[in-house]
Design a protein around this motif. Structure first.
Motif, mmCIF file in Angstrom:
data_model
loop_
_atom_site.group_PDB
_atom_site.id
_atom_site.type_symbol
_atom_site.label_atom_id
_atom_site.label_comp_id
_atom_site.label_asym_id
_atom_site.label_seq_id
_atom_site.Cartn_x
_atom_site.Cartn_y
_atom_site.Cartn_z
ATOM 1 N N SER A 196 56.167 9.927 15.272
ATOM 2 C CA SER A 196 54.831 9.527 14.817
ATOM 3 C C SER A 196 54.215 10.525 13.841
ATOM 4 O O SER A 196 53.242 10.213 13.158
ATOM 5 C CB SER A 196 53.899 9.328 16.017
ATOM 6 O OG SER A 196 53.737 10.539 16.730
ATOM 7 N N LYS A 197 54.771 11.732 13.748
ATOM 8 C CA LYS A 197 54.248 12.769 12.855
ATOM 9 C C LYS A 197 55.006 12.864 11.528
ATOM 10 O O LYS A 197 54.652 13.660 10.659
ATOM 11 C CB LYS A 197 54.310 14.146 13.540
ATOM 12 C CG LYS A 197 53.376 14.291 14.722
ATOM 13 C CD LYS A 197 51.959 14.343 14.256
ATOM 14 C CE LYS A 197 51.026 14.695 15.392
ATOM 15 N NZ LYS A 197 49.655 14.822 14.956
ATOM 16 N N ILE A 198 56.058 12.057 11.356
ATOM 17 C CA ILE A 198 56.921 12.183 10.183
ATOM 18 C C ILE A 198 56.155 11.943 8.876
ATOM 19 O O ILE A 198 56.321 12.690 7.916
ATOM 20 C CB ILE A 198 58.149 11.254 10.294
ATOM 21 C CG1 ILE A 198 59.113 11.791 11.355
ATOM 22 C CG2 ILE A 198 58.865 11.090 8.966
ATOM 23 C CD1 ILE A 198 59.739 13.143 11.030
ATOM 24 N N THR A 199 55.322 10.935 8.806
ATOM 25 C CA THR A 199 54.580 10.655 7.572
ATOM 26 C C THR A 199 53.644 11.802 7.231
ATOM 27 O O THR A 199 53.594 12.258 6.082
ATOM 28 C CB THR A 199 53.791 9.336 7.699
ATOM 29 O OG1 THR A 199 54.715 8.283 7.957
ATOM 30 C CG2 THR A 199 53.009 9.030 6.431
ATOM 31 N N SER A 239 64.417 12.409 7.273
ATOM 32 C CA SER A 239 64.279 12.466 8.732
ATOM 33 C C SER A 239 65.194 11.445 9.381
ATOM 34 O O SER A 239 65.474 10.392 8.815
ATOM 35 C CB SER A 239 62.837 12.226 9.163
ATOM 36 O OG SER A 239 62.460 10.889 8.941
ATOM 37 N N LEU A 240 65.641 11.791 10.563
ATOM 38 C CA LEU A 240 66.489 10.917 11.368
ATOM 39 C C LEU A 240 65.905 10.853 12.779
ATOM 40 O O LEU A 240 65.532 11.886 13.340
ATOM 41 C CB LEU A 240 67.922 11.459 11.448
ATOM 42 C CG LEU A 240 68.670 11.615 10.130
ATOM 43 C CD1 LEU A 240 69.972 12.371 10.348
ATOM 44 C CD2 LEU A 240 68.942 10.255 9.519
ATOM 45 N N PRO A 241 65.858 9.667 13.363
ATOM 46 C CA PRO A 241 65.374 9.576 14.746
ATOM 47 C C PRO A 241 66.403 10.161 15.708
ATOM 48 O O PRO A 241 67.608 10.082 15.472
ATOM 49 C CB PRO A 241 65.198 8.077 14.963
ATOM 50 C CG PRO A 241 66.102 7.425 13.977
ATOM 51 C CD PRO A 241 66.192 8.358 12.805
ATOM 52 N N ILE A 242 65.917 10.757 16.775
ATOM 53 C CA ILE A 242 66.796 11.301 17.818
ATOM 54 C C ILE A 242 67.087 10.175 18.798
ATOM 55 O O ILE A 242 66.170 9.614 19.409
ATOM 56 C CB ILE A 242 66.131 12.495 18.523
ATOM 57 C CG1 ILE A 242 65.902 13.629 17.520
ATOM 58 C CG2 ILE A 242 66.985 12.964 19.704
ATOM 59 C CD1 ILE A 242 65.098 14.792 18.064
#
Length: 163
Positions: A120-123, A142-145
């Protein structure tokens, strides 16, 4: 070909009690359900996670940021941590990079930051990096874990407030 016999042989029952406002309401409920599906699915997964203690894939992410030197990397890492946009930033030394820039092949030694944060903090993180990075077009990927040590993932969650 004569088809007069078709309505006589295949009579469909008339719709009984289907008023136009009722049909409209039904279509509205169906459309709203389809539009709300992603939100409802997300809420359901979060509820399931809270009840069972399981991890929801993609809740956290790793961001990769290349920096021109170690001092810039440290400054960016410190700024990210000060703004609580990450629970951890790893500074990986001396990656050899080869890339196209303005039609030419370039080579450089760069420092890579691995940033662990909430998805949720990526942007917000990406916008912040673009505002302070010395590169004209900073690398930010970025890549989701998908999975990980549950205790570590919980630690990331605790270290990055979810506003």
């Amino acid at each position: 070909m004569k088809t007069d016999w078709l309505p006589q042989r295949c009579q469909l029952p008339a719709a009984q009690g289907c008023s136009r406002p009722g049909c409209f309401a039904l279509l509205l409920v169906i459309n709203l359900s389809l539009l709300m599906y992603p939100v409802l699915k997300s809420l359901g997964l979060q509820l399931h996670s809270a009840v069972t203690g399981t991890y929801i894939s993609g809740t956290h992410s790793i961001a990769f940021i290349n920096c021109p030197n170690e001092q810039v990397a440290k400054d960016i890492a410190r700024a990210i941590m000060d703004k609580k946009l990450a629970a951890c930033v790893n500074i990986l030394p001396k990656a050899s990079s080869m890339y196209f820039w303005k039609g030419e092949i370039e080579e450089a030694t760069e420092i890579i930051l691995l940033v662990k944060t909430r998805t949720s903090k990526i942007t917000e993180l990406s916008d912040y990096i673009r505002s302070m990075h010395p590169f004209e077009i900073p690398e930010f990927i970025s890549l989701p874990i998908d999975q990980g040590n549950p205790l570590y993932l919980k630690w990331i969650e605790e270290g990055v407030p979810d506003d």
